[in-house]
Write a protein that holds these residues in place. Sequence first.
Motif, mmCIF file in Angstrom:
data_model
loop_
_atom_site.group_PDB
_atom_site.id
_atom_site.type_symbol
_atom_site.label_atom_id
_atom_site.label_comp_id
_atom_site.label_asym_id
_atom_site.label_seq_id
_atom_site.Cartn_x
_atom_site.Cartn_y
_atom_site.Cartn_z
ATOM 1 N N LYS A 1 26.486 6.598 41.338
ATOM 2 C CA LYS A 1 26.340 7.430 42.539
ATOM 3 C C LYS A 1 25.011 8.179 42.505
ATOM 4 O O LYS A 1 24.288 8.226 43.500
ATOM 5 C CB LYS A 1 27.523 8.401 42.602
ATOM 6 N N GLU A 2 24.665 8.734 41.345
ATOM 7 C CA GLU A 2 23.373 9.421 41.188
ATOM 8 C C GLU A 2 22.218 8.479 41.501
ATOM 9 O O GLU A 2 21.275 8.856 42.195
ATOM 10 C CB GLU A 2 23.201 9.919 39.751
ATOM 11 N N VAL A 3 22.285 7.278 40.956
ATOM 12 C CA VAL A 3 21.221 6.289 41.170
ATOM 13 C C VAL A 3 21.111 5.950 42.648
ATOM 14 O O VAL A 3 20.003 5.876 43.200
ATOM 15 C CB VAL A 3 21.475 5.014 40.330
ATOM 16 N N LEU A 4 22.242 5.758 43.313
ATOM 17 C CA LEU A 4 22.219 5.401 44.733
ATOM 18 C C LEU A 4 21.624 6.527 45.580
ATOM 19 O O LEU A 4 20.864 6.267 46.520
ATOM 20 C CB LEU A 4 23.629 5.051 45.218
ATOM 21 N N ILE A 28 28.977 7.319 49.760
ATOM 22 C CA ILE A 28 29.250 6.534 48.560
ATOM 23 C C ILE A 28 30.692 6.767 48.127
ATOM 24 O O ILE A 28 31.053 7.852 47.679
ATOM 25 C CB ILE A 28 28.274 6.898 47.424
ATOM 26 N N ARG A 29 31.484 5.731 48.320
ATOM 27 C CA ARG A 29 32.887 5.728 47.932
ATOM 28 C C ARG A 29 33.145 4.437 47.167
ATOM 29 O O ARG A 29 32.425 3.462 47.372
ATOM 30 C CB ARG A 29 33.802 5.774 49.157
ATOM 31 N N PRO A 30 34.153 4.388 46.330
ATOM 32 C CA PRO A 30 34.406 3.154 45.576
ATOM 33 C C PRO A 30 34.542 1.919 46.463
ATOM 34 O O PRO A 30 34.045 0.847 46.114
ATOM 35 C CB PRO A 30 35.711 3.445 44.831
ATOM 36 N N GLU A 31 35.154 2.080 47.624
ATOM 37 C CA GLU A 31 35.381 0.931 48.508
ATOM 38 C C GLU A 31 34.209 0.638 49.447
ATOM 39 O O GLU A 31 34.228 -0.337 50.200
ATOM 40 C CB GLU A 31 36.673 1.131 49.320
ATOM 41 N N ALA A 32 33.163 1.454 49.409
ATOM 42 C CA ALA A 32 32.015 1.249 50.301
ATOM 43 C C ALA A 32 31.330 -0.078 49.983
ATOM 44 O O ALA A 32 31.022 -0.368 48.829
ATOM 45 C CB ALA A 32 31.025 2.396 50.174
ATOM 46 N N ASN A 33 31.111 -0.868 51.016
ATOM 47 C CA ASN A 33 30.419 -2.142 50.857
ATOM 48 C C ASN A 33 28.921 -1.859 50.784
ATOM 49 O O ASN A 33 28.367 -1.178 51.655
ATOM 50 C CB ASN A 33 30.740 -3.074 52.028
ATOM 51 N N THR A 48 31.052 -4.213 46.614
ATOM 52 C CA THR A 48 31.375 -2.805 46.825
ATOM 53 C C THR A 48 30.849 -1.964 45.669
ATOM 54 O O THR A 48 30.463 -2.493 44.624
ATOM 55 C CB THR A 48 32.898 -2.590 46.929
ATOM 56 N N VAL A 49 30.885 -0.665 45.853
ATOM 57 C CA VAL A 49 30.486 0.246 44.780
ATOM 58 C C VAL A 49 31.403 0.022 43.580
ATOM 59 O O VAL A 49 30.944 -0.035 42.437
ATOM 60 C CB VAL A 49 30.524 1.713 45.265
#
Length: 81
Positions: A11-14, A25-30, A67-68
Amino acid sequence: MTNEEIYLRLKEVLVESFMIEESAIRPEANLYTDLDFDSIDAIDLAAKIHLVTGKQLKPEQFKNVRTVNDAVEAVAELLRS
């Protein structure tokens, strides 16, 4: 690293490297449809993962990442190997 630690680092990198809003940014985010990644971004992300882990993702490990959470799983697998 636990999957939660990997997720937080990813998440930090994104946010820092790809200027993505943290709230998106969510786990299910494509990565492609929700976060507007393209093939160059995917290559850049693989390079960032290499910098963080010291290990390189093989193209076949990253080609199924959509996904994430897929990225988290790919990094977890990489760290186990």
